[in-house]
Design an enzyme around this catalytic site. Structure first.
Site, PDB file in Angstrom:
ATOM      1  N   VAL B  77       0.857  -1.178   0.000  1.00  0.00           N
ATOM      2  CA  VAL B  77       0.000   0.000   0.000  1.00  0.00           C
ATOM      3  C   VAL B  77       0.895   1.230   0.000  1.00  0.00           C
ATOM      4  CG1 VAL B  77      -1.825   1.190   1.261  1.00  0.00           C
ATOM      5  CG2 VAL B  77      -1.668  -1.298   1.374  1.00  0.00           C
ATOM      6  N   CYS B  78       0.663   2.153  -0.923  1.00  0.00           N
ATOM      7  CA  CYS B  78       1.478   3.374  -0.984  1.00  0.00           C
ATOM      8  C   CYS B  78       1.311   4.146   0.313  1.00  0.00           C
ATOM      9  CB  CYS B  78       1.056   4.248  -2.162  1.00  0.00           C
ATOM     10  SG  CYS B  78       1.883   5.853  -2.134  1.00  0.00           S
ATOM     11  N   VAL B  79       2.425   4.358   1.012  1.00  0.00           N
ATOM     12  CA  VAL B  79       2.341   4.947   2.355  1.00  0.00           C
ATOM     13  C   VAL B  79       1.825   6.390   2.305  1.00  0.00           C
ATOM     14  CG1 VAL B  79       4.804   5.579   2.410  1.00  0.00           C
ATOM     15  CG2 VAL B  79       3.553   5.284   4.548  1.00  0.00           C
TER      16      VAL B  79
END
Lengths: 117, 130, 98
Positions: B77-79
């Site tokens: 998941v893109c932080v």
């Protein structure tokens, strides 16, 4: 080394896709040769005279001006997208290469990975 | 072949995470390898373990989680997208002094570089947009 | 050779038209999700889709889910998810339009 083409097709502010495409361009530029194509409503991203302060959204358009420093040298805009929207090169904040649909088809062919936003 | 997927759509709003799941399952049926599934933009909501769909609907985040657990697939998941949208793991929750974290099991927060890496390493990167 | 996917209805959105402007003869365009509405028999976009330069295919489960199996343009073929995966293998890359 695989080359990436990143296509930005959405207008600014209406959705966050434009900003997130720009983030992807900056990230990709650290690892691979990357080209950026403004297509469809994406051409509105680089329209001059934007001022997002008046809608209290962070204005990210200044980042476009520093793309060259990130080694993003191939920046293209679709001629037909500009024309359909009543815009010309003079309306844009960036010095970009205006290209035909045939040239766009060629870019899709020649880049190993195409990411669209 | 080595595949990676990118998912941009919020679950329960867009079909993109359902399409990505169907596609991913079929990839494994055909003996392909999934290197990574990357969640970006509103796709990060796929990782929210606090979603409660009605009983006759599918729980999308736990479906991803079991799929990944059973098949040893990386769900990233893109932080930056996740923090903006309130999808946190334990360490981000502590760092920003929030009272809870909500990332589903088998998902990990990481940088956007993981999407670029997936494009470099995989034979095919398939995007499910919204 | 590119596999393009389009997931938006042409009745709502210009995505299909944009894709067709950029797609070549040797490419394939797979209509998925709401993209399947572009392939309806007698619809406003059927002539455009039937005469398009790339080969056009429709993802059958998305068509079936929407109750449209009987409305598909007769000249357009469908694939299931197995076929979708095979198309991604036989084409050099996938370009998603959404």
């Amino acid at each position: 080394m695989k080359s990436f083409l990143i296509i930005t097709r959405r207008s600014p502010y209406g959705t966050s896709y434009g900003k997130e495409a720009l983030d992807a361009v900056l990230m990709a530029s650290a690892f691979v040769p990357v080209s950026l194509l403004f297509l469809d409503d994406g051409v509105f991203q680089i329209k001059q005279h934007q001022d997002a302060d008046c809608i209290e959204i962070k204005d990210y358009s200044p980042t476009f001006a520093v793309l060259e420093q990130y080694d993003v040298k191939n920046i293209y805009v679709s001629a037909s997208s500009l024309q359909h929207r009543g815009l010309t090169e003079k309306d844009l904040v960036l010095d970009v290469e205006v290209i035909s649909d045939a040239r766009i088809a060629n870019l899709l062919d020649t880049n190993a990975v195409v990411l669209s936003f | 072949m080595i595949f990676s997927l990118a998912v941009y759509g919020s679950p329960y709003t867009y079909q993109s995470s359902d399409s990505a799941y169907q596609f991913a399952r079929e990839l494994l049926n055909q003996g392909h390898e999934i290197y990574r599934i990357f969640f970006y933009h509103d796709g990060v909501y796929n990782a929210n373990r606090l979603t409660i769909p009605p009983q006759d609907e599918i729980n999308i985040s736990s479906r991803w989680s079991s799929f990944a657990g059973e098949n040893n697939i990386e769900l990233v998941v893109c932080v930056a997208s996740a923090l903006r949208r309130g999808v946190l793991d334990d360490s981000e929750s502590r760092r920003y002094e929030k009272d809870t974290h909500n990332i589903e099991q088998n998902f990990t927060l990481s940088g956007l570089g993981q999407l670029i890496d997936a494009g470099i390493v995989s034979d095919r990167l398939v995007t499910f947009g919204s | 050779m590119i596999l393009h996917t389009v997931n938006k209805s042409p009745y709502a959105d210009q995505t299909l038209l944009s894709c067709l402007r950029a797609a070549s003869e040797k490419d394939t365009l797979l209509l998925i999700e709401d993209g399947v509405y572009g392939a309806l028999k007698g619809g406003e976009y059927s002539a455009l889709v039937e005469s398009a330069a790339p080969r056009i295919l429709v993802l059958a489960p998305d068509l079936e889910a929407r109750g449209l199996l009987d409305k598909l343009s007769t000249t357009i073929a469908t694939v299931d998810y197995a076929g979708f995966v095979e198309l991604t293998v036989t084409h050099d890359k996938v370009v998603s339009w959404f």
